[in-house]
Write an enzyme that holds these catalytic residues in place. Structure first.
Site, PDB file in Angstrom:
ATOM      1  N   CYS A   1       0.977  -1.158   0.111  1.00  0.00           N
ATOM      2  CA  CYS A   1      -0.024  -0.148  -0.059  1.00  0.00           C
ATOM      3  C   CYS A   1       0.945   1.078   0.106  1.00  0.00           C
ATOM      4  CB  CYS A   1      -0.895   0.267   1.254  1.00  0.00           C
ATOM      5  SG  CYS A   1      -2.166  -1.163   1.288  1.00  0.00           S
TER       6      CYS A   1
ATOM      7  N   ARG B   1       3.843  -0.510  -4.703  1.00  0.00           N
ATOM      8  CA  ARG B   1       3.595  -0.959  -3.606  1.00  0.00           C
ATOM      9  C   ARG B   1       2.207  -1.871  -3.511  1.00  0.00           C
ATOM     10  NH1 ARG B   1       7.039   1.673   0.733  1.00  0.00           N
ATOM     11  NH2 ARG B   1       5.733   0.625   2.067  1.00  0.00           N
TER      12      ARG B   1
ATOM     13  N   TRP C   1      -2.765  -2.529  -1.819  1.00  0.00           N
ATOM     14  CA  TRP C   1      -2.692  -4.193  -1.913  1.00  0.00           C
ATOM     15  C   TRP C   1      -3.686  -4.838  -0.845  1.00  0.00           C
ATOM     16  CZ3 TRP C   1      -0.758  -7.879   1.366  1.00  0.00           C
ATOM     17  CH2 TRP C   1      -0.352  -9.108   0.799  1.00  0.00           C
TER      18      TRP C   1
ATOM     19  N   ASN D   1      -1.698   2.066   5.466  1.00  0.00           N
ATOM     20  CA  ASN D   1      -1.056   1.011   5.149  1.00  0.00           C
ATOM     21  C   ASN D   1      -0.662   0.420   6.482  1.00  0.00           C
ATOM     22  OD1 ASN D   1       0.887  -0.551   4.119  1.00  0.00           O
ATOM     23  ND2 ASN D   1       2.572   1.066   4.385  1.00  0.00           N
ATOM     24  N   GLY D   2      -1.094  -0.997   6.344  1.00  0.00           N
ATOM     25  CA  GLY D   2      -0.708  -1.832   7.491  1.00  0.00           C
ATOM     26  C   GLY D   2      -2.048  -2.420   7.858  1.00  0.00           C
TER      27      GLY D   2
ATOM     28  N   GLU E   1      16.819 -18.750  -6.190  1.00  0.00           N
ATOM     29  CA  GLU E   1      16.427 -17.326  -6.724  1.00  0.00           C
ATOM     30  C   GLU E   1      15.806 -17.358  -8.115  1.00  0.00           C
ATOM     31  OE1 GLU E   1      15.798 -14.636  -5.415  1.00  0.00           O
ATOM     32  OE2 GLU E   1      16.395 -12.892  -6.798  1.00  0.00           O
TER      33      GLU E   1
ATOM     34  N   LYS F   1      12.347 -15.982  -9.137  1.00  0.00           N
ATOM     35  CA  LYS F   1      11.883 -15.197 -10.162  1.00  0.00           C
ATOM     36  C   LYS F   1      11.160 -15.440 -11.140  1.00  0.00           C
ATOM     37  CE  LYS F   1      13.264 -12.121  -8.702  1.00  0.00           C
ATOM     38  NZ  LYS F   1      13.960 -12.020  -7.504  1.00  0.00           N
TER      39      LYS F   1
ATOM     40  N   GLU G   1       7.551 -15.685  -9.663  1.00  0.00           N
ATOM     41  CA  GLU G   1       6.708 -14.556  -9.163  1.00  0.00           C
ATOM     42  C   GLU G   1       6.365 -13.559 -10.508  1.00  0.00           C
ATOM     43  OE1 GLU G   1       9.046 -12.007  -6.621  1.00  0.00           O
ATOM     44  OE2 GLU G   1      10.741 -12.386  -7.529  1.00  0.00           O
TER      45      GLU G   1
ATOM     46  N   HIS H   1      16.857 -37.195  -4.256  1.00  0.00           N
ATOM     47  CA  HIS H   1      15.862 -37.575  -3.041  1.00  0.00           C
ATOM     48  C   HIS H   1      14.235 -37.345  -3.128  1.00  0.00           C
ATOM     49  CE1 HIS H   1      19.559 -38.754  -0.975  1.00  0.00           C
ATOM     50  NE2 HIS H   1      20.216 -37.608  -1.445  1.00  0.00           N
TER      51      HIS H   1
ATOM     52  N   LYS I   1       5.697  -4.541  -3.585  1.00  0.00           N
ATOM     53  CA  LYS I   1       7.080  -4.115  -3.129  1.00  0.00           C
ATOM     54  C   LYS I   1       6.890  -3.929  -1.475  1.00  0.00           C
ATOM     55  CE  LYS I   1      11.228  -3.533  -4.546  1.00  0.00           C
ATOM     56  NZ  LYS I   1      11.932  -4.660  -5.265  1.00  0.00           N
TER      57      LYS I   1
HETATM   58  C1  F6R Z   1      11.579 -11.209  -4.645  1.00  0.00           C
HETATM   59  C2  F6R Z   1      11.407 -10.320  -3.590  1.00  0.00           C
HETATM   60  C3  F6R Z   1      11.124 -10.548  -2.060  1.00  0.00           C
HETATM   61  C4  F6R Z   1      11.736  -9.612  -1.302  1.00  0.00           C
HETATM   62  C5  F6R Z   1      11.438  -9.661   0.016  1.00  0.00           C
HETATM   63  C6  F6R Z   1      12.201  -8.955   1.035  1.00  0.00           C
HETATM   64  O1  F6R Z   1      11.712 -10.971  -6.088  1.00  0.00           O
HETATM   65  O2  F6R Z   1      11.460  -9.143  -4.091  1.00  0.00           O
HETATM   66  O3  F6R Z   1      11.075 -11.889  -1.945  1.00  0.00           O
HETATM   67  O4  F6R Z   1      13.056  -9.956  -1.392  1.00  0.00           O
HETATM   68  O5  F6R Z   1       9.922  -9.431   0.171  1.00  0.00           O
HETATM   69  O6  F6R Z   1      12.179  -7.631   0.836  1.00  0.00           O
HETATM   70  P1  F6R Z   1      13.179  -6.617   1.498  1.00  0.00           P
HETATM   71  O7  F6R Z   1      14.525  -6.928   1.005  1.00  0.00           O
HETATM   72  O8  F6R Z   1      12.319  -5.392   0.960  1.00  0.00           O
HETATM   73  O9  F6R Z   1      13.080  -6.782   2.897  1.00  0.00           O
END
Ligand code: F6R
Length: 613
Positions: free
Chosen positions: A2, A27, A74, A100-101, A486, A490, A493, A509, A608
């Site tokens: 948010c 966000r 969000w 936000n929260g 990772e 990627k 997501e 396994h 984000k």
């Molecule tokens: C994946 C991604 C998330 C962040 C996670 C932590 O692409 O961006 O998995 O890495 O939410 O976020 P931060 O680094 O802001 O604590």
């Protein structure tokens, strides 16, 4: 999660708010809305969907007022629709609020308020706040008093902006556990409030960061900060170093691609002034105050979430191999609730976070602080909660990361973990020669990253070839096991392809049972100490007829015998190889998402900076 933004000053608020929302859209993009003080009323316009949907609605109904608040959502409580969109208003439509929260006791508060006759419109937890303020703002009680009373009743987290007809030329903000920043206009005749400095950068760089349980009052005369007991608080004015260019897409179709292409510079910025190759040292000013304490540390725990946790996992390999400090990496969401045993005399906790606002990482950090353990931050956002609450730390200096999927911040986090390994290693038994070798190899990385980026077109065609598969298995060993995870993260997501990341030795396994010609494998098979083992794993995959895409070291022609497709990466030290190897996977996921018709910058259901648990 948010985005909130507020403005008061001489400009038309609508434009500033929409501009701020566009910059905060990463966000959350479930809905957006604004409330503007317009001709003596609080005028609210909201729309489900993107900020553009709101802008379209506003173009049919422009708002002329000069103060207002806005939100991009969000969804947590209540599905994304017009009604659940913020701002929320009270029964009398004279107070508007964005939040936000999560208000954890919203159920109990709502029941109480409904008994008192309040009529709720939405299913959100946030709406209770605005009714609660209304409940207390009766008679001639000052609005401010009603606000702090309401906030004292709230359990949970909030970053809010609120306006009321009772004090029409004022915007209030408050926070507890969610980010909030106040921007001071250059001529001090306009003021901004936002959940993220990106919303303010076009207007000002001078900011104040309110602390938890503080309230800010913005009027055209200035900003006042006070506690929930209404005691005035002195705040220092800080300066944001990020530039406007950094938060714009420029010539790139998406922020994610732009951020991937920034990575040579990202490494340069992460290590600038920090490498003394001659003496084999990492110079980390942010650790100076705790240098002596760090000498006595015998165990490290890295806490983080998502990609940041995977960067921490690579750090674990580095710190154990080169600094010889036993290190554990933990998902912050687990660490904080599992009663970890920590010894404050001998241990330190490192919180890794791009945003510095991830709720679970903050929770883990506070758990460690309560136990008296030394806490360090590896953080991107200066001024963020984690940056402020850790005893010391190292900023990664990646610049603003706008795309929801982390790329450049991950790379910078791993780079800083390498610096930490050198710093802590040299405090212990690492030789000057070894330190120097790592420093020199780090300095060579930007050019090598450039060589990978040059293969963008080729990686695109490989990604287009694999984009129609519905699953993928990513494999890597040792330093590159977290890279496999990772890479898979990627792909799932942003391209919505089911992908699993596995340490290659574990494949036999269990996951090998999944493999057949419809289940491709992405293997990190660069030349390192586990290369031969990795080759055997690829043979095992081929025997099951699974298509193989391999990352191989430049010049390794033999890999074409084993894999259907090969992407070459330059040679580097094994400990630094994740910094190079992750890049083809980032580019691959990006192009797979685009090929499948998705917007990589705004993956569904994600946002984000995860400021809720
Ligand atoms: C994946 C991604 C998330 C962040 C996670 C932590 O692409 O961006 O998995 O890495 O939410 O976020 P931060 O680094 O802001 O604590």
């Amino acid at each position: 999660m948010c985005g909130i933004v507020g403005y008061i000053g001489p400009r038309r608020a609508e434009g500033v708010l929409l501009d701020g929302l566009r910059r905060l859209e990463y966000r959350g993009y479930d809905s957006a809305g604004v409330a503007v003080l317009d001709s003596g009323d609080v005028a609210v316009v909201k729309a489900a969907g993107r900020v553009q949907d709101l802008a379209d609605r506003l173009s049919r109904r422009p708002l002329k007022g000069k103060s207002g608040i806005a939100h991009t959502r969000w969804a947590t409580h209540g599905e994304p629709n017009d009604v659940n969109a913020h701002p929320h208003v009270d029964c009398g439509s004279s107070i508007a609020l964005v939040h936000n929260g999560i208000i954890e006791n919203h159920g109990a508060l709502r029941r109480r308020l409904e008994e008192h006759g309040h009529a709720f419109r939405s299913e959100t937890d946030s709406e209770v706040l605005v009714h609660l303020i209304e409940e207390y703002a009766t008679g001639d009680r000052p609005f401010e008093e009603a606000l702090v009373r309401a906030l004292k009743d709230a359990v949970g987290t909030f970053g809010i902006a609120v306006m009321s007809l009772k004090e029409p030329e004022v915007i209030y903000g408050a926070k507890r556990g969610s980010p909030l920043v106040v921007g001071l206009g250059n001529r001090r005749d306009e003021f901004f409030i936002a959940s993220d400095p990106a919303a303010l950068l076009a207007y000002t760089r001078e900011v104040i960061y309110p602390d938890d349980d503080e309230v800010v009052r913005l009027s055209v005369e200035g900003v006042e900060t006070f506690s929930l007991d209404r005691v005035p608080q002195e705040k220092s004015v800080e300066s944001i170093s990020w530039s406007l260019d950094e938060i714009e897409r420029g010539r790139f179709p998406h922020f994610m691609l732009k951020e991937i292409f920034e990575q040579p510079e990202v490494v340069v910025n992460a290590v600038r002034g920090r490498l003394d190759a001659e003496n084999g040292m990492a110079v980390l000013g942010g650790l100076r105050d705790v240098e002596e304490r760090l000498r006595g540390v015998e165990r490290l725990t890295v806490v983080a979430c998502g990609s940041a946790c995977l960067a921490g996992a690579i750090g674990e390999y580095m710190l154990e191999e080169y600094a010889e400090i036993p290190t554990e990496v933990e998902l912050a969401s687990e660490f904080r609730y599992r009663k970890p045993v920590l010894d404050p005399r001998r241990e330190a906790v490192i919180a890794v976070s791009q945003s510095g606002e991830t709720a679970d990482t903050i929770g883990a950090l506070r758990e460690a602080r309560e136990k008296g353990v030394l806490t360090l931050g590896v953080v991107n956002a200066v001024g963020s909660t984690i940056a402020r609450e850790t005893d010391a730390g190292v900023f990664i200096h990646a610049g603003p990361e706008i795309a929801v999927a982390s790329t450049k911040a991950f790379l910078a986090q791993v780079t800083v973990m390498a610096l930490l390994a050198v710093f802590l290693g040299r405090q212990r038994r690492m030789s000057r020669v070894m330190g120097g070798r790592i420093c020199r190899e780090i300095l060579a990385l930007p050019e090598k990253i450039g060589r990978i980026l040059e293969q963008n077109d080729r990686i695109r065609s490989v990604a287009e070839k694999y984009a129609h598969y519905s699953s993928a298995l990513y494999l890597g060993r040792k330093y590159n096991a977290p890279v496999a995870l990772e890479g898979a993260l990627k792909l799932k997501e942003i391209a919505y392809i089911h992908a699993e990341g596995y340490a290659a030795g574990e494949m036999k396994h269990g996951p090998i049972a999944l493999l057949d010609s419809s289940f491709p494998v992405m293997a990190v098979a660069t030349r390192d100490s586990v290369f031969e083992k990795m080759k055997s794993n690829i043979e095992e995959v081929r025997a099951r007829r699974a298509p193989v895409l391999a990352l191989a070291t430049e010049g390794d022609e033999e890999m074409y015998r084993l894999a259907d497709d090969v992407i070459y990466v330059p040679k580097t030290l094994e400990m630094l190889s994740p910094i190079l190897n992750v890049i083809p996977f980032q580019i691959f996921a990006y192009h797979a998402a685009v090929a499948r018709g998705f917007d990589p910058d705004k993956p569904r259901n994600l946002a984000k900076s995860v400021t809720v648990e």
